[in-house]
Write a protein that holds these residues in place. Structure first.
Motif, mmCIF file in Angstrom:
data_model
loop_
_atom_site.group_PDB
_atom_site.id
_atom_site.type_symbol
_atom_site.label_atom_id
_atom_site.label_comp_id
_atom_site.label_asym_id
_atom_site.label_seq_id
_atom_site.Cartn_x
_atom_site.Cartn_y
_atom_site.Cartn_z
ATOM 1 N N ARG A 113 -27.746 13.580 -8.627
ATOM 2 C CA ARG A 113 -26.882 14.738 -8.416
ATOM 3 C C ARG A 113 -27.578 15.865 -7.673
ATOM 4 O O ARG A 113 -26.928 16.680 -7.026
ATOM 5 C CB ARG A 113 -26.360 15.238 -9.763
ATOM 6 C CG ARG A 113 -25.335 14.294 -10.389
ATOM 7 C CD ARG A 113 -24.842 14.816 -11.722
ATOM 8 N NE ARG A 113 -23.819 13.936 -12.284
ATOM 9 C CZ ARG A 113 -23.262 14.117 -13.482
ATOM 10 N NH1 ARG A 113 -23.641 15.144 -14.240
ATOM 11 N NH2 ARG A 113 -22.338 13.275 -13.911
ATOM 12 N N ARG A 166 -27.641 14.544 0.652
ATOM 13 C CA ARG A 166 -26.407 15.286 0.890
ATOM 14 C C ARG A 166 -26.465 16.038 2.223
ATOM 15 O O ARG A 166 -25.484 16.075 2.972
ATOM 16 C CB ARG A 166 -26.160 16.269 -0.256
ATOM 17 C CG ARG A 166 -25.793 15.584 -1.572
ATOM 18 C CD ARG A 166 -25.759 16.586 -2.717
ATOM 19 N NE ARG A 166 -25.412 15.929 -3.965
ATOM 20 C CZ ARG A 166 -24.182 15.856 -4.451
ATOM 21 N NH1 ARG A 166 -23.186 16.388 -3.777
ATOM 22 N NH2 ARG A 166 -23.939 15.248 -5.590
ATOM 23 N N VAL A 169 -13.262 8.200 -1.238
ATOM 24 C CA VAL A 169 -14.006 9.306 -1.855
ATOM 25 C C VAL A 169 -14.518 8.901 -3.230
ATOM 26 O O VAL A 169 -15.655 9.215 -3.607
ATOM 27 C CB VAL A 169 -13.114 10.561 -1.946
ATOM 28 C CG1 VAL A 169 -13.779 11.636 -2.792
ATOM 29 C CG2 VAL A 169 -12.828 11.109 -0.558
ATOM 30 N N GLN A 170 -13.692 8.182 -3.981
ATOM 31 C CA GLN A 170 -14.111 7.732 -5.305
ATOM 32 C C GLN A 170 -15.307 6.787 -5.213
ATOM 33 O O GLN A 170 -16.247 6.867 -6.005
ATOM 34 C CB GLN A 170 -12.937 7.038 -6.007
ATOM 35 C CG GLN A 170 -13.179 6.705 -7.466
ATOM 36 C CD GLN A 170 -13.288 7.947 -8.327
ATOM 37 O OE1 GLN A 170 -12.654 8.958 -8.044
ATOM 38 N NE2 GLN A 170 -14.103 7.880 -9.373
ATOM 39 N N SER A 222 -21.894 4.569 -3.636
ATOM 40 C CA SER A 222 -21.818 4.668 -2.177
ATOM 41 C C SER A 222 -22.422 3.454 -1.480
ATOM 42 O O SER A 222 -22.031 3.117 -0.360
ATOM 43 C CB SER A 222 -22.519 5.945 -1.700
ATOM 44 O OG SER A 222 -23.883 5.932 -2.086
ATOM 45 N N ASN A 262 -18.469 8.698 -4.457
ATOM 46 C CA ASN A 262 -18.967 9.425 -5.622
ATOM 47 C C ASN A 262 -19.630 8.509 -6.643
ATOM 48 O O ASN A 262 -20.591 8.904 -7.304
ATOM 49 C CB ASN A 262 -17.822 10.188 -6.292
ATOM 50 C CG ASN A 262 -17.377 11.387 -5.479
ATOM 51 O OD1 ASN A 262 -18.167 11.943 -4.716
ATOM 52 N ND2 ASN A 262 -16.128 11.782 -5.622
ATOM 53 N N GLU A 263 -19.111 7.298 -6.774
ATOM 54 C CA GLU A 263 -19.605 6.408 -7.823
ATOM 55 C C GLU A 263 -20.657 5.420 -7.338
ATOM 56 O O GLU A 263 -21.696 5.250 -7.968
ATOM 57 C CB GLU A 263 -18.429 5.637 -8.439
ATOM 58 C CG GLU A 263 -17.512 6.487 -9.285
ATOM 59 C CD GLU A 263 -16.625 5.643 -10.175
ATOM 60 O OE1 GLU A 263 -17.135 4.730 -10.845
ATOM 61 O OE2 GLU A 263 -15.403 5.893 -10.183
#
Length: 490
Positions: free
Chosen positions: A282, A288, A123-124, A130, A127-128
């Motif tokens: 974002r 997404r 997951v980290q 991919s 988020n940072e």
């Protein structure tokens, strides 16, 4: 002269790092072969078909009997038994109780901490950076090792879908993975406040296992920056520095990518362009939405739905109470109740799912015979009482003989097949049937000489008895299960 061992690994796996560390600690010569998930891995064609292609795998050419070993804790036990002569021993040779404690601790870390840290680390990365996930294709495409390549950026969204579905990353909050991991770390921290090592008073496989499996959390700020766990990461640093021959060069490729990305962000965080890129990233609803939609599609056809669907890889009978202790492969859960060896908390029980729910012997029902045809009847059934979570379905006898229960004049060869039944809740049940034919004793039957009569009775002198030919009746051995372990059933 010891021949070089062959170590099959996934480069960024913390379970593989655990075995690599043990090999270096024992100063054994070995060659590294990276596992190719999208093609053939050179050397694994020699592995027996019964072994699961689950990394890490160790091939020992010095062992003619059973050269292949898989799963991290069994490999450590194998190295301890096969190569006992080393400066540092991972398991004590004198105290059997302490050795059992170390094994139990390793299995519990494998079964819980290792799974939690892996999912949290993924997951980290998502988020940072991919695009770093493109490394999964690295054994097939060389450009996948460069996360800044446009092809890596394009393919990373597809890879992310499979990773989310395969490791259930979308359910981390629901399963309270962070809270469970924190509890394990707090329990270990309490032990470290009064002891230098996790089990006993010297370095062991328990310390090696914990440090290997907790290593991914060093890149997760919510853990690494938490003062409650400072003692954990200081302990990790101390153990690595003292006992890992490759320290400090222990970071894998993915960890280096994350560090490089963070350094780039830190150097350009004041740049207006960087702020704009971050803002666009974002609010990238298209990406997404795509990942969410593809994940929903993929998780229905790929990856385990529950932890219970996994097959245990490591079985070991304890000397205390004959409890079977095992670390599950991909989900690595253990199915016995015991306390943490730090004597802090009792963890919940995870019951291993049954391989088979019912075993039946189904035979030909002679009472219902009509012209060489009949139906099946249950001769024996084990267990005779229903499981609470899986009631017995008596209609299963209708699926044992798809072509019907028919007597034959010659003995047929045994056949094996599996029927798939679906209950009212939509759950699948697998019915494995082994059919063979049983010899019937020769009998006699009434043959009518008067063809015009539709029936005869005892007073009819036109009927007499002729011997019937040798006949064979089908008989079935049946296993029913909710698991699709076809080879095991056969």
């Amino acid at each position: 002269m010891i021949k070089h061992l062959r170590f099959y690994q996934i480069p960024w796996s913390h379970y593989c790092d655990k075995v690599r560390w043990a090999l270096d600690l024992k100063e054994l010569p070995y060659d590294i072969i990276n596992f190719n998930p999208y093609g053939k891995t050179k050397g694994l064609e020699r592995a027996p078909k019964t072994i699961r292609k689950l990394m890490p795998i160790l091939e020992d050419p010095n062992n003619d009997g059973n050269p292949f070993q898989c799963d991290s804790t069994p490999i450590l036990l194998y190295l301890h038994t096969r190569y006992p002569n080393s400066s540092i021993s991972l398991f004590p040779s004198s105290s059997s109780d302490e050795k059992q404690q170390i094994i139990d601790t390793c299995l519990r870390f494998d079964s819980e901490l290792g799974l939690y840290t892996r999912r949290i680390a993924y997951v980290q990365i998502l988020n940072e950076k991919s695009s770093a996930l493109s490394i999964l294709l690295g054994e097939k495409f060389s450009w996948a090792y460069n996360p800044d390549d446009i092809r890596s950026r394009l393919v990373s969204s597809f890879v992310a879908c499979f990773m989310i579905a395969r490791f259930r990353l979308h359910r981390i909050r629901e399963e309270q993975l962070r809270e469970k991991t924190e509890q394990i770390l707090l329990d270990v921290a309490e032990r470290l406040h009064t002891h230098d090592y996790l089990v006993g008073e010297q370095f062991s496989a328990a310390d090696l296992t914990f440090c290997s499996l907790v290593k991914p959390l060093r890149r997760v700020p919510c853990f690494f920056d938490d003062n409650r766990f400072r003692i954990i990461f200081d302990y990790h640093e101390r153990i690595r520095r003292k006992y890992d021959p490759k320290y400090p060069n222990i970071d894998n490729f993915v960890e280096k990518i994350v560090d490089k990305h963070r350094l780039q962000i830190q150097n350009s965080e004041k740049s207006l362009i960087t702020h704009i890129k971050t803002f666009i990233y974002r609010i990238n609803f298209v990406q997404r939405f795509f990942i969410a939609f593809m994940t929903m599609m993929v998780k229905n056809i790929y990856g385990p739905v529950t932890d219970n669907e996994e097959v245990p890889q490591f079985n070991r009978v304890s000397s205390q109470g004959n409890q079977e202790k095992e670390a599950f492969n991909d989900q690595r859960r253990i199915n016995f109740k015991s306390k943490w060896l730090m004597n802090v908390v009792v963890l919940p029980i995870h019951i291993m799912q049954r391989l088979a729910d019912y075993f039946l012997v189904v035979g030909y029902d002679h009472d219902e015979e009509r012209g060489g045809r009949s139906c099946g009847k249950i001769i024996q059934r084990f267990p005779d009482k229903d499981w609470p979570d899986c009631p017995f379905n008596p209609r299963i006898i209708h699926f044992c003989q798809p072509q019907g229960w028919i007597l034959t004049a010659k003995r047929e060869l045994p056949t094996f097949f599996i029927s798939i039944l679906t209950d009212l809740d939509g759950l699948r049940h697998y019915c494995a049937c082994l059919t063979f034919h049983q010899t019937l004793l020769p009998t006699t039957t009434n043959i009518l000489l008067n063809k015009t009569n539709d029936y005869s009775d005892e007073a009819d002198d036109t009927a007499f008895l002729l011997p019937r030919t040798q006949m064979y009746a089908p008989k079935c051995l049946v296993l029913t299960s909710k698991l699709d372990c076809f080879e095991a059933f056969r």
